[in-house]
Design a protein around this motif. Structure first.
Motif, short mmCIF file in Angstrom:
data_model
loop_
_atom_site.label_atom_id
_atom_site.label_comp_id
_atom_site.label_asym_id
_atom_site.label_seq_id
_atom_site.Cartn_x
_atom_site.Cartn_y
_atom_site.Cartn_z
N UNK A 10 0.83 -1.20 0.00
CA UNK A 10 0.00 0.00 0.00
C UNK A 10 0.87 1.26 0.00
N UNK A 11 1.95 1.22 0.81
CA UNK A 11 2.89 2.36 0.85
C UNK A 11 3.54 2.56 -0.52
N UNK A 12 3.89 1.43 -1.15
CA UNK A 12 4.52 1.50 -2.46
C UNK A 12 3.56 2.09 -3.50
N UNK A 51 1.81 6.65 -6.98
CA UNK A 51 0.86 7.72 -7.31
C UNK A 51 1.57 9.08 -7.38
N UNK A 52 2.55 9.28 -6.47
CA UNK A 52 3.30 10.54 -6.46
C UNK A 52 4.21 10.67 -7.67
N UNK A 70 5.65 1.41 -17.90
CA UNK A 70 6.34 0.99 -16.68
C UNK A 70 5.40 1.08 -15.49
N UNK A 71 4.64 2.18 -15.42
CA UNK A 71 3.69 2.37 -14.32
C UNK A 71 2.64 1.25 -14.32
N UNK A 116 2.07 -6.03 -11.20
CA UNK A 116 2.89 -6.87 -10.31
C UNK A 116 2.43 -6.71 -8.87
N UNK A 117 2.14 -5.46 -8.47
CA UNK A 117 1.69 -5.21 -7.11
C UNK A 117 0.35 -5.88 -6.81
N UNK A 118 -0.55 -5.86 -7.78
CA UNK A 118 -1.85 -6.52 -7.60
C UNK A 118 -1.67 -8.02 -7.42
#
Length: 277
Positions: free
Chosen positions: A55-57, A62-63, A72-73, A79-81
């Motif tokens: 979540x922090x990542x 987002x920033x 890339x985004x 990958x995070x999901x």
């Protein structure tokens, strides 16, 4: 003393010896369960921490959204999901294993007749699959289709969890044995071993049904089915105590009933009914 009497005494001696071994195994299992619980807690806790880090990542991404290439985004978020899904599965199955261990520890501590509000659907499912994996661990060729139907509207029911789970385990073990025994002799026609598990609310009662399409039970065996130490299994594969203990758990401790329907070589259906206290 007749030869039959001597054979019966010898058989009972072997069963008593087996019960002593089972008691020792129970103590050992409790010790192992306690040792497993600590690293399992670490697995569950670190999976939660990992989800928080993801979540922090995501907030950092987002920033940096305007500074990263779009492809890339998108790849990073995919990958995070996937990682989130993996962490949730680790936590879910960790909690499931932890619940089984708590049941073992409760039983080993001898806390008899402690009625606890319990999610019967979850408890039943855990021990249905615990039985399956235990049988499969000893017989690699064993396989069975398990069809489950649980009533999601069922509220918490006061039961003795370690006893009710033992009843489920005993009935499932018998069902697995019945379909496995039949599958070994099924050569001429296609046979699909199947066990159906159903847990439903009916007014102020709960019905648990465990049905298999295995070898079935004859009328002669039905008369002795709940007799302590009676078993149709070869020595070493059954103690003859499973169904007598199950009957005691359901009828005496939970004020319920246990009913049997069976046809030889066709099916066996056990139905447990307990009141919602």
């Amino acid at each position: 003393m007749s030869d039959n009497s001597k054979q019966e005494i010898e058989r009972l001696k072997k069963q008593v010896s087996q019960q002593e071994k089972m008691a020792s195994l129970g103590l050992l299992s409790a010790g192992i369960a306690h040792e497993i619980q600590n690293p399992l807690n670490f697995v569950i806790n670190f999976s939660k921490l990992s989800c928080k880090l993801l979540q922090d990542m995501e907030e950092v991404l987002d920033e940096l959204k305007d500074k990263l290439p779009a492809d890339a985004d998108e790849e990073l978020r995919e990958i995070m999901e996937d990682l989130k899904g993996n962490m949730n599965k680790i936590e879910e199955n960790g909690n499931r294993a932890s619940s089984v261990i708590r049941g073992i520890l409760l039983y080993s501590r001898g806390k008899d007749d402690e009625y606890i509000p319990t999610n019967l659907c979850q408890l039943t499912k855990e021990y249905v699959w615990l039985s399956y994996h235990a049988v499969r661990a000893n017989n690699k060729s064993f396989n069975v289709a398990i069809e489950e139907e649980y009533d999601d509207t069922l509220q918490l029911v006061k039961v003795i969890p370690q006893d009710f789970s033992r009843a489920v385990l005993n009935l499932m073990n018998n069902a697995c044995y019945a379909v496995f025994n039949k599958s070994k002799g099924a050569t001429e026609t296609p046979y699909k071993p199947t066990i159906k598990v159903s847990l439903k609310k009916d007014g102020d009662k709960v019905h648990l049904t465990i049905e298999d399409n295995g070898s079935g039970i004859t009328d002669e065996v039905k008369e002795k089915l709940y007799t302590p130490f009676f078993t149709t299994k070869p020595l070493g594969e059954g103690t003859g105590l499973g169904l007598s203990i199950t009957k005691s758990i359901i009828e005496q401790k939970h004020n319920g009933t246990i009913e049997l329907e069976s046809q030889p070589n066709e099916f066996t259906r056990f139905t447990i009914t307990i009141p919602i206290q």
